[in-house]
Design a protein around this motif. Structure first.
Motif, short mmCIF file in Angstrom:
data_model
loop_
_atom_site.label_atom_id
_atom_site.label_comp_id
_atom_site.label_asym_id
_atom_site.label_seq_id
_atom_site.Cartn_x
_atom_site.Cartn_y
_atom_site.Cartn_z
N THR A 212 0.96 -1.33 0.00
CA THR A 212 0.08 -0.02 -0.08
C THR A 212 0.79 1.37 0.00
OG1 THR A 212 -0.17 0.07 2.46
CG2 THR A 212 -1.78 -1.36 1.08
N THR A 213 0.26 2.54 0.00
CA THR A 213 1.08 3.69 0.22
C THR A 213 1.59 3.87 1.66
OG1 THR A 213 -0.21 4.68 -1.72
CG2 THR A 213 1.06 6.09 -0.32
N THR A 215 4.82 5.56 4.09
CA THR A 215 5.82 6.61 4.31
C THR A 215 7.11 5.94 4.91
OG1 THR A 215 5.33 7.16 6.73
CG2 THR A 215 4.02 8.09 5.03
N SER A 248 6.28 0.09 -1.49
CA SER A 248 6.67 1.26 -1.71
C SER A 248 8.16 1.35 -0.93
CB SER A 248 5.78 2.35 -0.73
OG SER A 248 4.49 2.02 -1.11
N LYS A 617 -2.23 1.45 -3.89
CA LYS A 617 -1.66 2.77 -3.90
C LYS A 617 -2.59 3.76 -4.27
CE LYS A 617 2.60 1.07 -4.08
NZ LYS A 617 2.65 -0.20 -3.86
N ARG A 618 -2.46 4.61 -3.18
CA ARG A 618 -3.51 5.67 -3.32
C ARG A 618 -3.37 6.82 -4.62
NH1 ARG A 618 -6.61 7.68 0.73
NH2 ARG A 618 -6.67 6.70 2.67
N GLU A 619 -2.20 6.63 -5.23
CA GLU A 619 -1.94 7.52 -6.38
C GLU A 619 -2.81 6.88 -7.58
OE1 GLU A 619 1.99 5.32 -5.56
OE2 GLU A 619 0.48 6.05 -4.56
#
Length: 765
Positions: A212-213, A215, A248, A617-619
């Motif tokens: 997933t997205t 950080t 990610s 992925k949110r993008e």
């Protein structure tokens, strides 16, 4: 001796070739099977699954992926995380309590259930905060020992990783996430130490949240976590397994302090391979390369896969490469061998769990010097794929031309919602807080028996249709007696909300035994969209129009939406999924028009699977949501302003997609809210929603009949943030799986709760 590339598997279907697992569970729940007999049957199924993988030559066979209900629930009870309402006093969690968490009891509401990432598998949401976690039972250790002692298999224990487990849980503040994860680290360390003492060599720890997205700050938590886990059991080779998309922050992830990294090279849009080529791979780690699709049923072109593995092999030596599926095979049926009736061209292009294991083994042999074997298999697989791609079913001229002409096809309603609502209010004359159901009524054993007799030719079509009409008659009468405001015909003719439509459309095919687990013992048999989708005539008109002829109350037409049909099917992979969605939408558009022409002016087009198709992925979300909204509107916007379009969605976090829900422009949307205890309503506190909405007021997945105060509480909570003029009252999902008596009793409570609330609102005015 030459160092060999290894083969591996991430997980295997639990249900058995003939759904023996499902049948055993349901016999136990019905009181027809004692606990000891259940466990014996379940163990037999589990051992048979392991034996199959051994016989096919898999080197690293997963143990711990098997479950009595759900692997996330297994993790919860392994750590003693039983909600207080189930009166658990500590120690190993009893089987009865385990099932109570999943299914509920008369006294306690079941735990929330939601989608496993972007699949159609549902997991039981862990509830943290009621008690401190403790390792009360090392289940992976038990299954490891069982496989070794009974089958001589030194398996690869599979464990849901701590970061993903906490991410999937509820009951803590987001700001405390890292602290909650750290609370579990000592328990995972203890679990791994016990596996090490028992002789486990490889352990797979699943962390799909890494796809997933995330950080860079979150990846730091992974480093801290896995440093401690590795130090706790230094002789165990930990494989940190990801799947469903690319990872990610590739460089950070491959540098984690573990022995192996599992990457998905199927659903990664090429990103994992690109990162591998750009940044390389650590020389002290094993790369577990997921190259066989674990989520779809198409035969691999082994030539393409061999080329992919050759590219990967440039960065890892043979002893540091594992060949495996890209995800657990939980998401595909067991074996193709039970499908002899399929057209040979289609059959030859299919690959289920057993066949995917064979593909893994063939590719592994090819890397280990078996060039002759691999070349023969490449030729066979490539021919099978090409024959299907060249078939008439995948090259329908009319459908292809319609797709080209989409720019000239209107996909907007004629008027805005406010104008439509006035016309619809005048036409239907519904009361404040109108009551309805989501669509299906109980599919009793007798209904299923009659359908089976008809399919076998033991009942004529005329006799079968007469039986269906009798069921419709009965339930129209029941709805009249209950006092519901908008009726449904009950869907007694339908096996499944997707399968039924696929049977009536061209481009679909159906398997005999292609079952997969959806939740608990609930298995579904997804249609196979192998070709262009073609409308072949009315699908739902006959039964719906008949029901409408029996009552003056409006009867809803019930259709399954294009995105749900897409997401709940095995979809061809030779064209874009979005193109397939639009093909389905064009077919449904014709059915919507046919219903309207036959006097049906409330039409529900369900999209329960809309959110589950969101990319990890949110993008990538916006492209998907735009395509989903367009397909829905393409299917529904041909109607007049007076025709009311409904839709239904279930078990999802809607806050993040509220804009897309509004963009659907449905006149009424119904959404599940009962298992999440009203939390979904918060999505509408922060976002104004100005169309009709029904937040499901009771949970249909549990057999318990709700108490009136529960329903009035849910209704009152919703009306704090929603306009009563726009609010509908309904169950949270269809009633197909429920018994007749409990359905009628629950709906009586619902109608009474609606009346009481309606009277309070009218008095307040």
């Amino acid at each position: 001796m030459m160092t060999k590339v290894r083969s591996s598997n991430l997980g295997y279907p639990r249900i058995g070739e003939s759904r023996e697992w499902k049948k055993a569970l349901e016999q136990y729940w019905a009181g027809k099977l004692k606990k000891e007999a259940l466990l014996d049957k379940i163990n037999d199924i589990h051992l048979a699954n392991l034996s199959k993988q051994k016989e096919r030559g898999i080197d690293l066979i997963p143990v711990g992926d098997f479950s009595l209900y759900d692997h996330v629930l297994d993790t919860s009870v392994m750590f003693g995380l039983v909600p207080q309402r189930f009166q658990y006093s500590g120690g190993s969690v009893p089987l009865e309590t385990y099932f109570a968490i999943a299914r509920g009891t008369d006294e306690a509401v079941a735990a929330e259930m939601t989608k496993w990432f972007n699949t159609n598998y549902h997991y039981i949401v862990p509830e943290l905060g009621d008690r401190d976690p403790a390792l009360v039972e090392n289940r992976p250790l038990q299954l490891f020992k069982q496989a070794r002692e009974q089958l001589g298999i030194v398996g690869k224990p599979v464990i849901l990783g701590p970061v993903t487990f906490v991410t999937l849980s509820k009951g803590y503040e987001p700001s405390t996430f890292a602290d909650v994860v750290k609370q579990f680290i000592p328990l995972y360390c203890e679990l791994l130490r016990e596996l090490q003492q028992e002789g486990a060599e490889w352990v797979q720890i699943d962390e799909p949240v890494l796809s997933t997205t995330v950080t860079r700050e979150q990846t730091a938590l992974f480093h801290e976590t896995y440093q401690q886990l590795t130090e706790a059991a230094p002789t165990i080779k930990l494989i940190l397994q990801t799947y469903f998309d690319s990872v990610s922050h590739y460089e950070d992830i491959v540098s984690l302090p573990v022995k192996g990294i599992g990457l998905d090279f199927v659903h990664d849009d090429g990103q994992n391979l690109a990162s591998l080529k750009q940044f390389g791979f650590p020389e002290d780690k094993v790369l577990a390369a997921g190259v066989i699709d674990g989520r779809n049923i198409w035969r691999a072109d082994l030539g393409d896969k061999s080329t992919l593995l050759a590219e990967i092999s440039e960065f890892v030596t043979p002893e540091r490469l594992i060949v495996q599926p890209a995800s657990s095979l939980l998401h595909v049926p067991v074996t193709v061998k039970n499908e002899p009736a399929l057209d040979p061209v289609l059959l030859n292009a299919l690959s289920f769990a057993d066949e995917k294991l064979e593909e893994v083994v063939i590719l592994t042999k090819g890397l280990n010097g078996g060039e002759t074997v691999i070349q023969e298999k490449i030729t066979v697989s490539r021919r099978a794929v090409q024959q299907l791609n060249q078939s008439a079913g995948r090259n329908n001229t009319e459908v292809r031309e319609a797709i080209k002409q989409l720019d000239s096809t209107r996909a907007e309603r004629q008027a805005e919602f406010s104008q439509r609502k006035k016309l619809q209010d005048e036409a239907f004359q519904l009361p404040l807080l109108p009551t309805t159901t989501i669509g299906s009524f109980p599919q009793t054993a007798e209904v299923r028996k009659q359908r089976l007799k008809w399919r076998k030719g033991e009942l004529s079509t005329t006799e079968y249709e007469q039986y269906i009409r009798a069921e419709i008659n009965k339930w129209i009468d029941i709805q009249e007696e209950l006092g519901l405001d908008v009726f449904v015909h009950g869907e007694f003719e339908r096996t499944d909300m997707v399968e039924y439509f696929g049977e009536k459309l061209g481009g679909f095919q159906f398997t005999k035994s292609g079952w997969v687990q959806s939740y608990g013992s609930r298995c579904v048999k997804p249609p196979v969209i192998y070709g262009d989708v073609v409308y072949q005539g009315p699908i739902t008109v006959k039964e719906t129009a008949y029901a409408q002829s029996l009552t003056t109350k409006p009867v809803k037409g019930m259709l399954t939406g294009p995105i749900t049909i897409l997401n709940w099917s095995f979809v061809r992979d030779d064209i874009s999924r979005y193109e397939t969605a639009n093909q389905i939408a064009l077919a449904l558009r014709k059915e919507v028009s046919a219903l309207e022409e036959n006097g049906i002016h409330i039409i529900q087009v369900d999209e329960p699977a809309l959110r589950e198709g969101l990319p990890l992925k949110r993008e990538k979300w916006q492209n998907y949501l735009d395509a989903a909204v367009y397909a829905f509107k393409l299917a529904t916007t041909s109607v007049k302003n007076q025709t009311q379009i409904h839709t239904h969605m279930c078990y999802s976090d809607f806050k993040s997609i509220i804009g897309a829900i509004e963009a659907l422009d449905a006149d009424v949307i119904s959404i599940e809210t009962s298992r999440s205890h009203g939390q979904l309503i918060s999505a509408f506190e922060d976002n104004t929603y100005n169309k009709g909405i029904g937040l499901g007021v009771y949970d249909i997945h549990s057999p318990r009949v709700p108490k009136p105060e529960e329903l009035t509480r849910n209704i009152d909570r919703a009306l704090r943030v929603l306009d009563p003029e726009l609010f509908w009252i309904n169950p949270d999902c269809g009633l197909k799986t429920r018994g007749t008596a409990e359905t009628v009793a629950a709906l009586q409570v619902m109608v009474e709760a609606a009346k009481q609330t309606r009277e309070k609102l009218l008095l307040a005015k």
